[in-house]
Scaffold this motif. Structure first.
Motif, PDB file in Angstrom:
ATOM      1  N   GLY A  10       0.795  -1.219   0.000  1.00  0.00           N
ATOM      2  CA  GLY A  10       0.000   0.000   0.000  1.00  0.00           C
ATOM      3  C   GLY A  10       0.824   1.265   0.000  1.00  0.00           C
ATOM      4  O   GLY A  10       0.301   2.350   0.240  1.00  0.00           O
ATOM      5  N   ARG A  11       2.099   1.135  -0.280  1.00  0.00           N
ATOM      6  CA  ARG A  11       2.971   2.310  -0.344  1.00  0.00           C
ATOM      7  C   ARG A  11       3.117   2.752  -1.791  1.00  0.00           C
ATOM      8  O   ARG A  11       3.177   1.935  -2.701  1.00  0.00           O
ATOM      9  N   ALA A  12       3.198   4.061  -1.965  1.00  0.00           N
ATOM     10  CA  ALA A  12       3.328   4.613  -3.307  1.00  0.00           C
ATOM     11  C   ALA A  12       4.799   4.821  -3.641  1.00  0.00           C
ATOM     12  O   ALA A  12       5.591   5.198  -2.783  1.00  0.00           O
ATOM     13  N   ALA A  13       5.132   4.547  -4.883  1.00  0.00           N
ATOM     14  CA  ALA A  13       6.472   4.849  -5.381  1.00  0.00           C
ATOM     15  C   ALA A  13       6.457   6.307  -5.810  1.00  0.00           C
ATOM     16  O   ALA A  13       6.052   6.631  -6.917  1.00  0.00           O
ATOM     17  N   LEU A  14       6.855   7.205  -4.917  1.00  0.00           N
ATOM     18  CA  LEU A  14       6.761   8.639  -5.175  1.00  0.00           C
ATOM     19  C   LEU A  14       8.075   9.148  -5.752  1.00  0.00           C
ATOM     20  O   LEU A  14       9.033   9.363  -5.024  1.00  0.00           O
ATOM     21  N   ASP A  15       8.116   9.328  -7.065  1.00  0.00           N
ATOM     22  CA  ASP A  15       9.286   9.928  -7.690  1.00  0.00           C
ATOM     23  C   ASP A  15       9.155  11.449  -7.629  1.00  0.00           C
ATOM     24  O   ASP A  15       9.794  12.101  -6.834  1.00  0.00           O
ATOM     25  N   ASN A  16       8.334  11.983  -8.492  1.00  0.00           N
ATOM     26  CA  ASN A  16       8.096  13.429  -8.512  1.00  0.00           C
ATOM     27  C   ASN A  16       6.689  13.763  -8.055  1.00  0.00           C
ATOM     28  O   ASN A  16       6.336  14.911  -7.959  1.00  0.00           O
ATOM     29  N   THR A  17       5.900  12.772  -7.803  1.00  0.00           N
ATOM     30  CA  THR A  17       4.497  12.996  -7.517  1.00  0.00           C
ATOM     31  C   THR A  17       4.305  13.456  -6.086  1.00  0.00           C
ATOM     32  O   THR A  17       4.600  12.733  -5.155  1.00  0.00           O
ATOM     33  N   GLU A  18       3.857  14.666  -5.939  1.00  0.00           N
ATOM     34  CA  GLU A  18       3.485  15.164  -4.624  1.00  0.00           C
ATOM     35  C   GLU A  18       1.988  15.382  -4.553  1.00  0.00           C
ATOM     36  O   GLU A  18       1.401  15.234  -3.509  1.00  0.00           O
ATOM     37  N   SER A  19       1.395  15.763  -5.681  1.00  0.00           N
ATOM     38  CA  SER A  19      -0.026  16.067  -5.650  1.00  0.00           C
ATOM     39  C   SER A  19      -0.655  15.889  -7.030  1.00  0.00           C
ATOM     40  O   SER A  19       0.028  15.846  -8.042  1.00  0.00           O
ATOM     41  N   ILE A  20      -1.970  15.808  -6.989  1.00  0.00           N
ATOM     42  CA  ILE A  20      -2.786  15.836  -8.196  1.00  0.00           C
ATOM     43  C   ILE A  20      -3.646  17.084  -8.056  1.00  0.00           C
ATOM     44  O   ILE A  20      -4.308  17.274  -7.033  1.00  0.00           O
ATOM     45  N   GLU A  21      -3.619  17.942  -9.062  1.00  0.00           N
ATOM     46  CA  GLU A  21      -4.320  19.221  -8.986  1.00  0.00           C
ATOM     47  C   GLU A  21      -5.629  19.175  -9.752  1.00  0.00           C
ATOM     48  O   GLU A  21      -5.702  18.618 -10.841  1.00  0.00           O
ATOM     49  N   ILE A  22      -6.640  19.807  -9.137  1.00  0.00           N
ATOM     50  CA  ILE A  22      -7.948  19.926  -9.769  1.00  0.00           C
ATOM     51  C   ILE A  22      -8.164  21.401 -10.068  1.00  0.00           C
ATOM     52  O   ILE A  22      -8.110  22.243  -9.159  1.00  0.00           O
ATOM     53  N   SER A  23      -8.386  21.710 -11.340  1.00  0.00           N
ATOM     54  CA  SER A  23      -8.546  23.091 -11.775  1.00  0.00           C
ATOM     55  C   SER A  23      -9.963  23.318 -12.288  1.00  0.00           C
ATOM     56  O   SER A  23     -10.554  22.437 -12.904  1.00  0.00           O
ATOM     57  N   TYR A  24     -10.465  24.511 -12.028  1.00  0.00           N
ATOM     58  CA  TYR A  24     -11.759  24.916 -12.558  1.00  0.00           C
ATOM     59  C   TYR A  24     -11.508  26.084 -13.494  1.00  0.00           C
ATOM     60  O   TYR A  24     -11.008  27.127 -13.075  1.00  0.00           O
ATOM     61  N   GLU A  25     -11.806  25.904 -14.772  1.00  0.00           N
ATOM     62  CA  GLU A  25     -11.561  26.894 -15.820  1.00  0.00           C
ATOM     63  C   GLU A  25     -10.116  27.382 -15.799  1.00  0.00           C
ATOM     64  O   GLU A  25      -9.835  28.566 -15.927  1.00  0.00           O
ATOM     65  N   GLY A  26      -9.178  26.448 -15.595  1.00  0.00           N
ATOM     66  CA  GLY A  26      -7.760  26.769 -15.660  1.00  0.00           C
ATOM     67  C   GLY A  26      -7.124  27.250 -14.371  1.00  0.00           C
ATOM     68  O   GLY A  26      -5.920  27.406 -14.298  1.00  0.00           O
ATOM     69  N   THR A  27      -7.910  27.474 -13.338  1.00  0.00           N
ATOM     70  CA  THR A  27      -7.379  27.939 -12.056  1.00  0.00           C
ATOM     71  C   THR A  27      -7.395  26.777 -11.066  1.00  0.00           C
ATOM     72  O   THR A  27      -8.439  26.175 -10.841  1.00  0.00           O
ATOM     73  N   VAL A  28      -6.230  26.493 -10.474  1.00  0.00           N
ATOM     74  CA  VAL A  28      -6.137  25.389  -9.512  1.00  0.00           C
ATOM     75  C   VAL A  28      -6.991  25.723  -8.293  1.00  0.00           C
ATOM     76  O   VAL A  28      -6.853  26.780  -7.688  1.00  0.00           O
ATOM     77  N   GLN A  29      -7.894  24.813  -7.944  1.00  0.00           N
ATOM     78  CA  GLN A  29      -8.812  25.022  -6.829  1.00  0.00           C
ATOM     79  C   GLN A  29      -8.557  24.068  -5.667  1.00  0.00           C
ATOM     80  O   GLN A  29      -8.850  24.382  -4.530  1.00  0.00           O
ATOM     81  N   SER A  30      -8.038  22.869  -5.974  1.00  0.00           N
ATOM     82  CA  SER A  30      -7.876  21.850  -4.944  1.00  0.00           C
ATOM     83  C   SER A  30      -6.715  20.938  -5.319  1.00  0.00           C
ATOM     84  O   SER A  30      -6.380  20.805  -6.496  1.00  0.00           O
ATOM     85  N   ARG A  31      -6.127  20.319  -4.293  1.00  0.00           N
ATOM     86  CA  ARG A  31      -5.036  19.368  -4.520  1.00  0.00           C
ATOM     87  C   ARG A  31      -5.303  18.103  -3.722  1.00  0.00           C
ATOM     88  O   ARG A  31      -5.792  18.161  -2.603  1.00  0.00           O
ATOM     89  N   ILE A  32      -4.940  16.978  -4.303  1.00  0.00           N
ATOM     90  CA  ILE A  32      -4.904  15.724  -3.565  1.00  0.00           C
ATOM     91  C   ILE A  32      -3.428  15.464  -3.301  1.00  0.00           C
ATOM     92  O   ILE A  32      -2.647  15.245  -4.230  1.00  0.00           O
ATOM     93  N   CYS A  33      -3.041  15.535  -2.051  1.00  0.00           N
ATOM     94  CA  CYS A  33      -1.643  15.360  -1.661  1.00  0.00           C
ATOM     95  C   CYS A  33      -1.417  13.916  -1.241  1.00  0.00           C
ATOM     96  O   CYS A  33      -2.346  13.230  -0.823  1.00  0.00           O
ATOM     97  N   LEU A  34      -0.173  13.478  -1.326  1.00  0.00           N
ATOM     98  CA  LEU A  34       0.206  12.138  -0.906  1.00  0.00           C
ATOM     99  C   LEU A  34       1.275  12.244   0.174  1.00  0.00           C
ATOM    100  O   LEU A  34       2.261  12.954   0.009  1.00  0.00           O
ATOM    101  N   SER A  35       1.053  11.531   1.265  1.00  0.00           N
ATOM    102  CA  SER A  35       2.070  11.490   2.310  1.00  0.00           C
ATOM    103  C   SER A  35       3.200  10.567   1.849  1.00  0.00           C
ATOM    104  O   SER A  35       3.085   9.901   0.813  1.00  0.00           O
ATOM    105  N   LEU A  36       4.271  10.514   2.602  1.00  0.00           N
ATOM    106  CA  LEU A  36       5.401   9.662   2.227  1.00  0.00           C
ATOM    107  C   LEU A  36       5.019   8.187   2.163  1.00  0.00           C
ATOM    108  O   LEU A  36       5.625   7.411   1.440  1.00  0.00           O
ATOM    109  N   THR A  37       4.007   7.796   2.915  1.00  0.00           N
ATOM    110  CA  THR A  37       3.553   6.405   2.883  1.00  0.00           C
ATOM    111  C   THR A  37       2.573   6.141   1.742  1.00  0.00           C
ATOM    112  O   THR A  37       2.202   4.999   1.512  1.00  0.00           O
TER     113      THR A  37
END
Length: 146
Positions: free
Chosen positions: A105-132
């Motif tokens: 259940g651990r993620a192989a995090l190379d460069n991935t820190e977050s997934i961004e959700i944008s509304y009409e091109g403006t970032v509104q929310s992020r899904i962040c990942l902890s080190l685990t």
């Protein structure tokens, strides 16, 4: 003589003016509320997709990949597509790198820190990942992911 029942033209115009003022105030608030609801709903659904990928990796003891797409995401385990989700709102876009979970259940995090959700091109929310690899939602007002 009986009084007439009804409205005068001045009373009718005043009622229309008051209604127009109320509508002019309510429409921007309604548009803002629908934008916030769309971002919140998509953030929660995306979080659920990440949690599904993580739990399936542990359950199947296989590498499971969560891949964000511009208009949704997909979850694949051992070459089998477990979930493909398409976001209904054309104003929302999702940006991020694929995340692979191992059998623990651990993620192989190379460069991935977050997934961004944008509304009409403006970032509104992020899904962040902890080190685990545990995902969590962070609004833009709270800054970047740790």
């Amino acid at each position: 003589m009986k009084g007439t029942k009804g409205f005068t033209l001045i009373e009718l115009l005043m009622a229309v003016i008051v209604a127009a003022i109320l509508v002019a105030i309510a429409i921007p608030a309604f548009i803002d509320m629908t934008e916030q609801n769309a971002v919140s709903t998509t953030s929660n659904e995306l979080l659920g997709g990440l949690l599904l990928a993580r739990s399936e990796a542990v359950r199947q003891e296989e590498l499971t990949t969560f891949t964000p797409l511009n208009d949704g995401w997909q979850v694949d385990a051992a070459g089998v597509n477990l979930l493909t989700h398409v976001v209904d709102n054309v104003n929302l876009t999702i940006d991020g790198d694929p995340i692979t979970y191992n059998a623990r259940g651990r993620a192989a995090l190379d460069n991935t820190e977050s997934i961004e959700i944008s509304y009409e091109g403006t970032v509104q929310s992020r899904i962040c990942l902890s080190l685990t690899g545990r995902p969590f939602i962070r609004s833009v007002e709270n800054g970047a992911c740790p």
